[in-house]
Design an enzyme around this catalytic site. Structure first.
Site, PDB file in Angstrom:
ATOM      1  N   VAL A 155       0.903  -1.149   0.000  1.00  0.00           N
ATOM      2  CA  VAL A 155       0.000   0.000   0.000  1.00  0.00           C
ATOM      3  C   VAL A 155       0.943   1.200   0.000  1.00  0.00           C
ATOM      4  CG1 VAL A 155      -1.746   1.273   1.295  1.00  0.00           C
ATOM      5  CG2 VAL A 155      -1.848  -1.227   1.195  1.00  0.00           C
ATOM      6  N   THR A 156       1.013   1.890  -1.110  1.00  0.00           N
ATOM      7  CA  THR A 156       2.124   2.773  -1.450  1.00  0.00           C
ATOM      8  C   THR A 156       2.134   4.108  -0.713  1.00  0.00           C
ATOM      9  OG1 THR A 156       0.816   3.432  -3.362  1.00  0.00           O
ATOM     10  CG2 THR A 156       2.463   1.733  -3.704  1.00  0.00           C
ATOM     11  N   CYS A 157       2.309   4.069   0.593  1.00  0.00           N
ATOM     12  CA  CYS A 157       2.330   5.279   1.403  1.00  0.00           C
ATOM     13  C   CYS A 157       3.560   6.130   1.110  1.00  0.00           C
ATOM     14  CB  CYS A 157       2.255   4.932   2.877  1.00  0.00           C
ATOM     15  SG  CYS A 157       3.519   3.797   3.455  1.00  0.00           S
ATOM     16  N   HIS A 158       4.602   5.554   0.532  1.00  0.00           N
ATOM     17  CA  HIS A 158       5.829   6.290   0.228  1.00  0.00           C
ATOM     18  C   HIS A 158       5.643   7.253  -0.943  1.00  0.00           C
ATOM     19  CE1 HIS A 158       5.765   2.521  -2.047  1.00  0.00           C
ATOM     20  NE2 HIS A 158       6.453   3.154  -2.988  1.00  0.00           N
ATOM     21  N   ARG A 159       4.465   7.261  -1.558  1.00  0.00           N
ATOM     22  CA  ARG A 159       4.192   8.152  -2.691  1.00  0.00           C
ATOM     23  C   ARG A 159       3.385   9.380  -2.283  1.00  0.00           C
ATOM     24  NH1 ARG A 159       2.879   3.085  -6.713  1.00  0.00           N
ATOM     25  NH2 ARG A 159       5.025   2.305  -6.722  1.00  0.00           N
TER      26      ARG A 159
END
Length: 163
Positions: A155-159
């Site tokens: 779940v791409t929270c780094h984006r």
């Protein structure tokens, strides 16, 4: 059906270090980013939520997650698929994960935020404010949901950027 307390936790080696995950028959429940040792990464994962390790460390695939049929077979299949996808991602051969995720227990708001995060394409970013306008709520509430993400990388929270 296995309870959350009994869902297997396992670690696996990637070129970036050791990752760990907790898997249920529904999908991947928790994930820990690479660290230097399998013990360290499993402890980080277990510390994030109160879960029992249930199983020892598996390498290269989660063969210890069970047999080939029923629930145990499903756990093995999902675990092996996650391992293959994470390794491919770190090697630059994969940009989008397809392994199913288990978001059980998340509030409707967090689920909406996490589902919106998954939709952010590789190489793209959004701000907390943009995400707030998209799913509803304040940028601060979005930040809380992003910070509570149990599946970093998947779940791409780094984006998500501050401004």
């Amino acid at each position: 059906m296995l309870s959350e307390q009994m869902s297997p936790v396992f670690s696996f080696k990637t070129e970036w270090g050791w990752c760990a995950a907790q898997v249920s028959v529904e999908g991947i429940r928790r994930f820990a980013l690479p660290m230097s040792s399998p013990t360290e990464v499993v402890e980080v994962l277990k510390g994030r939520e109160k879960v029992s390790s249930g199983r020892s460390v598996f390498e290269p695939h989660c063969t210890g997650c069970g047999g080939t049929g029923g629930e145990e077979g499903r756990l093995t299949q999902l675990s092996n698929r996650l391992i293959d996808e994470v390794r491919a991602y770190f090697e630059g051969r994969l940009r989008t994960f397809s392994v199913p995720l288990d978001l059980a227990g998340a509030s409707d708001f967090r689920r909406r935020v996490w589902e919106a995060l998954i939709e952010i394409s590789f190489g793209q970013t959004v701000t907390y404010g943009e995400l707030a306008r998209q799913v509803g709520g304040s940028a601060r509430a979005i930040g809380g949901a992003v910070g509570a993400n149990p599946l970093p990388l998947l779940v791409t929270c780094h984006r998500v950027l501050a401004a």
